[in-house]
Design an enzyme around this catalytic site. Structure first.
Site, PDB file in Angstrom:
ATOM      1  N   SER A 258       2.606 -14.017   7.017  1.00 51.79           N
ATOM      2  CA  SER A 258       3.050 -15.412   6.968  1.00 51.79           C
ATOM      3  C   SER A 258       4.565 -15.574   6.923  1.00 51.79           C
ATOM      4  CB  SER A 258       2.431 -16.115   5.747  1.00 51.79           C
ATOM      5  OG  SER A 258       1.048 -16.182   5.913  1.00 51.79           O
TER       6      SER A 258
ATOM      7  N   SER B 222      -1.339  -3.844   2.847  1.00 53.61           N
ATOM      8  CA  SER B 222      -1.656  -3.313   1.520  1.00 53.61           C
ATOM      9  C   SER B 222      -3.117  -2.868   1.427  1.00 53.61           C
ATOM     10  CB  SER B 222      -1.390  -4.393   0.464  1.00 53.61           C
ATOM     11  OG  SER B 222      -2.227  -5.502   0.708  1.00 53.61           O
TER      12      SER B 222
ATOM     13  N   GLU C 244       2.688   2.936  -4.891  1.00 53.94           N
ATOM     14  CA  GLU C 244       3.639   2.951  -3.788  1.00 53.94           C
ATOM     15  C   GLU C 244       4.841   2.091  -4.192  1.00 53.94           C
ATOM     16  OE1 GLU C 244       2.292   0.884  -0.234  1.00 53.94           O
ATOM     17  OE2 GLU C 244       3.668   2.055   0.996  1.00 53.94           O
TER      18      GLU C 244
ATOM     19  N   GLU D 162      -4.432   0.831   8.454  1.00 55.99           N
ATOM     20  CA  GLU D 162      -3.209   1.605   8.224  1.00 55.99           C
ATOM     21  C   GLU D 162      -2.564   0.969   6.994  1.00 55.99           C
ATOM     22  OE1 GLU D 162       0.033   2.631   7.628  1.00 55.99           O
ATOM     23  OE2 GLU D 162       0.812   1.698   9.446  1.00 55.99           O
ATOM     24  N   LEU D 163      -2.734   1.640   5.861  1.00 54.12           N
ATOM     25  CA  LEU D 163      -2.334   1.012   4.590  1.00 54.12           C
ATOM     26  C   LEU D 163      -1.090   1.689   4.024  1.00 54.12           C
ATOM     27  CD1 LEU D 163      -5.991   0.658   3.312  1.00 54.12           C
ATOM     28  CD2 LEU D 163      -4.676  -0.923   4.717  1.00 54.12           C
TER      29      LEU D 163
ATOM     30  N   LYS E 101      -3.093 -12.176  13.842  1.00 55.14           N
ATOM     31  CA  LYS E 101      -2.788 -12.926  12.612  1.00 55.14           C
ATOM     32  C   LYS E 101      -1.646 -12.127  11.969  1.00 55.14           C
ATOM     33  CE  LYS E 101      -2.851 -13.676   8.058  1.00 55.14           C
ATOM     34  NZ  LYS E 101      -1.498 -14.244   8.095  1.00 55.14           N
ATOM     35  N   HIS E 102      -0.447 -12.637  12.136  1.00 58.93           N
ATOM     36  CA  HIS E 102       0.716 -11.913  11.619  1.00 58.93           C
ATOM     37  C   HIS E 102       0.971 -12.328  10.164  1.00 58.93           C
ATOM     38  CE1 HIS E 102       3.878  -9.161  12.139  1.00 58.93           C
ATOM     39  NE2 HIS E 102       4.197  -9.432  13.389  1.00 58.93           N
TER      40      HIS E 102
ATOM     41  N   CYS F 163       5.865   2.194   5.621  1.00 58.03           N
ATOM     42  CA  CYS F 163       4.717   2.890   5.034  1.00 58.03           C
ATOM     43  C   CYS F 163       4.934   4.401   5.050  1.00 58.03           C
ATOM     44  CB  CYS F 163       3.427   2.508   5.756  1.00 58.03           C
ATOM     45  SG  CYS F 163       3.582   2.535   7.525  1.00 58.03           S
TER      46      CYS F 163
ATOM     47  N   TRP G  40       4.791  -7.583   7.903  1.00 56.25           N
ATOM     48  CA  TRP G  40       6.130  -8.074   8.249  1.00 56.25           C
ATOM     49  C   TRP G  40       7.161  -6.951   8.403  1.00 56.25           C
ATOM     50  CZ3 TRP G  40       8.539  -5.766   4.345  1.00 56.25           C
ATOM     51  CH2 TRP G  40       7.791  -5.525   3.192  1.00 56.25           C
TER      52      TRP G  40
HETATM   53  P1  NDP Z   1      -0.258  -7.735   2.638  1.00 55.82           P
HETATM   54  O1  NDP Z   1      -1.126  -6.579   2.733  1.00 55.82           O
HETATM   55  O2  NDP Z   1      -0.643  -8.839   1.713  1.00 55.82           O
HETATM   56  O3  NDP Z   1      -0.058  -8.374   4.103  1.00 55.82           O
HETATM   57  C1  NDP Z   1      -0.364  -7.695   5.308  1.00 55.82           C
HETATM   58  C2  NDP Z   1      -1.175  -8.609   6.204  1.00 55.82           C
HETATM   59  O4  NDP Z   1      -2.466  -8.822   5.623  1.00 55.82           O
HETATM   60  C3  NDP Z   1      -0.568  -9.999   6.364  1.00 55.82           C
HETATM   61  O5  NDP Z   1      -0.816 -10.470   7.662  1.00 55.82           O
HETATM   62  C4  NDP Z   1      -1.319 -10.812   5.348  1.00 55.82           C
HETATM   63  O6  NDP Z   1      -1.308 -12.189   5.612  1.00 55.82           O
HETATM   64  C5  NDP Z   1      -2.711 -10.229   5.480  1.00 55.82           C
HETATM   65  N1  NDP Z   1      -3.576 -10.434   4.323  1.00 55.82           N
HETATM   66  C6  NDP Z   1      -3.228 -10.418   3.015  1.00 55.82           C
HETATM   67  N2  NDP Z   1      -4.317 -10.618   2.243  1.00 55.82           N
HETATM   68  C7  NDP Z   1      -5.371 -10.764   3.069  1.00 55.82           C
HETATM   69  C8  NDP Z   1      -6.760 -11.022   2.864  1.00 55.82           C
HETATM   70  N3  NDP Z   1      -7.284 -11.142   1.653  1.00 55.82           N
HETATM   71  N4  NDP Z   1      -7.542 -11.132   3.954  1.00 55.82           N
HETATM   72  C9  NDP Z   1      -7.022 -11.017   5.178  1.00 55.82           C
HETATM   73  N5  NDP Z   1      -5.726 -10.776   5.435  1.00 55.82           N
HETATM   74  C10 NDP Z   1      -4.907 -10.646   4.398  1.00 55.82           C
HETATM   75  O7  NDP Z   1       1.211  -7.253   2.304  1.00 55.82           O
HETATM   76  P2  NDP Z   1       2.368  -7.963   1.468  1.00 55.82           P
HETATM   77  O8  NDP Z   1       3.225  -8.687   2.409  1.00 55.82           O
HETATM   78  O9  NDP Z   1       1.908  -8.796   0.326  1.00 55.82           O
HETATM   79  O10 NDP Z   1       3.075  -6.669   0.887  1.00 55.82           O
HETATM   80  C11 NDP Z   1       2.553  -6.112  -0.295  1.00 55.82           C
HETATM   81  C12 NDP Z   1       2.471  -4.629  -0.238  1.00 55.82           C
HETATM   82  O11 NDP Z   1       1.677  -4.195   0.857  1.00 55.82           O
HETATM   83  C13 NDP Z   1       3.781  -3.919  -0.042  1.00 55.82           C
HETATM   84  O12 NDP Z   1       4.513  -3.853  -1.207  1.00 55.82           O
HETATM   85  C14 NDP Z   1       3.304  -2.583   0.477  1.00 55.82           C
HETATM   86  O13 NDP Z   1       2.867  -1.791  -0.587  1.00 55.82           O
HETATM   87  C15 NDP Z   1       2.123  -2.939   1.328  1.00 55.82           C
HETATM   88  N6  NDP Z   1       2.486  -3.039   2.742  1.00 55.82           N
HETATM   89  C16 NDP Z   1       2.270  -1.956   3.522  1.00 55.82           C
HETATM   90  C17 NDP Z   1       2.643  -1.983   4.842  1.00 55.82           C
HETATM   91  C18 NDP Z   1       2.423  -0.828   5.731  1.00 55.82           C
HETATM   92  O14 NDP Z   1       3.139  -0.684   6.709  1.00 55.82           O
HETATM   93  N7  NDP Z   1       1.432   0.002   5.479  1.00 55.82           N
HETATM   94  C19 NDP Z   1       3.311  -3.138   5.426  1.00 55.82           C
HETATM   95  C20 NDP Z   1       3.463  -4.248   4.525  1.00 55.82           C
HETATM   96  C21 NDP Z   1       3.057  -4.165   3.232  1.00 55.82           C
HETATM   97  P3  NDP Z   1      -0.334 -13.166   4.760  1.00 55.82           P
HETATM   98  O15 NDP Z   1       1.056 -12.707   4.994  1.00 55.82           O
HETATM   99  O16 NDP Z   1      -0.614 -14.491   5.338  1.00 55.82           O
HETATM  100  O17 NDP Z   1      -0.760 -13.028   3.332  1.00 55.82           O
END
Ligand code: NDP
Length: 454
Positions: free
Chosen positions: A157, A207, A359, A228-229, A154-155, A262, A130
């Site tokens: 939520s 994440s 992070e 890209e985490l 799949k963006h 990130c 997001w």
């Molecule tokens: P997530 O990693 O949970 O979300 C990123 C994407 O992955 C979303 O589309 C999410 O879907 C999806 N996703 C989550 N869990 C799964 C799974 N088990 N299997 C498949 N897809 C999945 O990020 P959060 O929004 O919870 O943010 C949490 C942390 O992630 C942040 O605090 C930050 O540390 C990191 N983050 C890093 C980013 C970057 O640019 N590298 C960007 C965003 C977050 P859904 O929303 O439906 O859960």
């Protein structure tokens, strides 16, 4: 399960979407599969014309798309407009360069003639976050559509309206409907898509947890992934740096996107001889920030994207303070409605604290003092992450030697770390693998086919 579009400024649910049923997901996979068969036969110039139109659609509707980002995740309007413009530039960049990037690469062989040809591979799933709701998707979609692949999104939520808007851009530009499709689904449906043989690869930004889950399932199906985490990027200031400029850019680098990037500068690693001077100027920059409704052009900084993210950040800060970190400014949720968090600087950060080990995905800068340049590099590499970073010094020769010792996918010298279509983007260690953007990004999901003629 309902997917909510919620405004983090006041936590109001502005729209609700029902999750798409399995039959519709399968229909979209079939559409992607059949569209791909035709799409891969189109010429670069046909694809390029459509991609240029996509850029035009973005530019013509930038207020609308920027407004959706601000509404759903709190990005300052000014930054949201720039993000839409950057997506348009990315579309133009790949429209102009894809053919050259994917032209045959000659190989030196002992006899005959050999080269690498780049063939597309099929529908690719993009699981996206997001924080840059449009940019993260366009930097995947523009190269892949130009390469002859098709995309399924799949963006996250919390940004369903942005997700739908992206599909709309491609439809309005005239792409076939199966070339880029948005799926309004929760993450529980991702495995079903990765298991489907019509989907050939996946990319995820987000994440570590989500990345490892998607990579695990894709690996089970022998499908390639690009991840890209997170990152905890260093912002290294050496004693011969331009401190004024470093402090100004440092504050921007930390606070961009309400601190949720990130590649935001997260760990400020300061040479001990300039630490006090830097911190005084750095703090002054934080004090200047105008905080409030992100839709108001005067404000630099709005709420974080979600309440739970702001609460999680507060917990990381509190635990670090309990272990001895000091608050120079900020340090708590703001006393107002919405997911606001005070711009914060934490000093005296030490190993064992969440601020050192994890992070911090929000507006919190961490300060660590280095005894010497070598000590700065040691601290930088004492991290699980390795995405980006920047180093500030007026001795460019020495700086270039030092950055080669930094364990990360990129280091910028005397420059704000930011992505650009022409520059590879991606990490090492727990920050993921693979590269996006540039000529490297477009080649990630290609069959690099060897052809040898006797
Ligand atoms: P997530 O990693 O949970 O979300 C990123 C994407 O992955 C979303 O589309 C999410 O879907 C999806 N996703 C989550 N869990 C799964 C799974 N088990 N299997 C498949 N897809 C999945 O990020 P959060 O929004 O919870 O943010 C949490 C942390 O992630 C942040 O605090 C930050 O540390 C990191 N983050 C890093 C980013 C970057 O640019 N590298 C960007 C965003 C977050 P859904 O929303 O439906 O859960």
């Amino acid at each position: 399960m309902a997917i909510e579009s919620k405004n983090p400024l006041n936590n109001e649910v502005v729209k609700t979407f029902s999750e798409e049923p399995d039959e519709l997901i399968l229909e979209k996979l079939e559409n992607a599969h059949t569209t791909y068969k035709n799409w891969k036969q189109t010429s670069f110039s046909e694809r390029s014309t459509l991609m240029k139109k996509a850029a035009e659609v973005l530019r013509n509707n930038k207020e609308k798309y920027a407004g959706l980002m601000t509404l759903e995740m709190g990005k300052a309007k000014r930054e949201a407009i720039s993000e839409v413009e950057k997506c348009a530039r990315c579309c133009d960049y790949y429209a102009d360069n894809a053919e050259e990037f994917l032209s045959n690469q000659k190989l030196e062989v002992p006899d005959g003639k050999a080269y690498i040809a780049y063939d597309p591979i099929g529908p690719v799933l993009a699981v996206m976050p997001w924080n840059f709701p449009l940019w993260q998707v366009f930097r995947f979609a523009a190269p892949n559509l130009m390469a002859g692949n098709v995309g399924l999104l799949k963006h996250a939520s919390n940004v369903p309206q942005c997700a739908k808007a992206i599909e709309e851009v491609f439809v309005e530009a005239g792409f076939p409907t199966g070339a880029f499709q948005t799926l309004i689904i929760s993450s529980s449906k991702v495995n079903m898509i990765l298991d489907d043989e019509r989907v050939v690869a996946a990319t995820l930004t987000g994440s570590e947890y989500a990345g490892s889950k998607v990579a695990e399932r894709a690996g089970k199906n022998l499908k390639k992934t690009v991840l890209e985490l997170g990152g905890s990027d260093p912002f290294i200031v050496l004693e011969d740096a331009d401190i004024e400029e470093a402090a100004k850019t440092g504050a921007k680098a930390r606070m961009i996107n309400n601190g949720q990037s990130c590649i935001a500068a997260k760990r400020f690693i300061l040479h001990k001889n300039i630490a006090d001077d830097f911190l005084e100027k750095f703090k002054a920059e934080f004090e200047k920030l105008k905080i409030g409704d992100p839709d108001d052009d005067d404000n630099d900084y709005g709420p974080m994207a979600r309440e739970d993210l702001a609460d999680e950040l507060l917990e990381q800060v509190n635990k670090s303070v309990d272990k001895g970190a000091k608050i120079l400014i900020g340090g708590k949720r703001m006393d107002r409605e919405g997911a606001f968090f005070e711009p914060t600087i934490l000093t005296d950060v030490k190993p064992g604290m969440p601020a050192y080990e994890e992070e911090l995905f929000g507006p919190v800068a961490i300060v660590i003092i280095a005894e010497s340049n070598a000590d700065a590099v040691r601290i930088v590499n004492d991290s699980r992450f390795g995405l980006g970073g920047s180093l500030w010094s007026q001795n460019i020769e020495e700086a270039q030697k030092l950055v080669r010792q930094v364990e990360s996918g990129a280091v910028y010298i005397n420059k704000l770390m930011a992505s650009h279509p022409a520059v590879p983007f991606g990490g090492i260690k727990m920050s993921g693998y693979g590269r996006e953007l540039s000529h490297l990004g477009i080649r990630e999901f290609m069959n690099e086919k060897t052809i040898w003629i006797a």
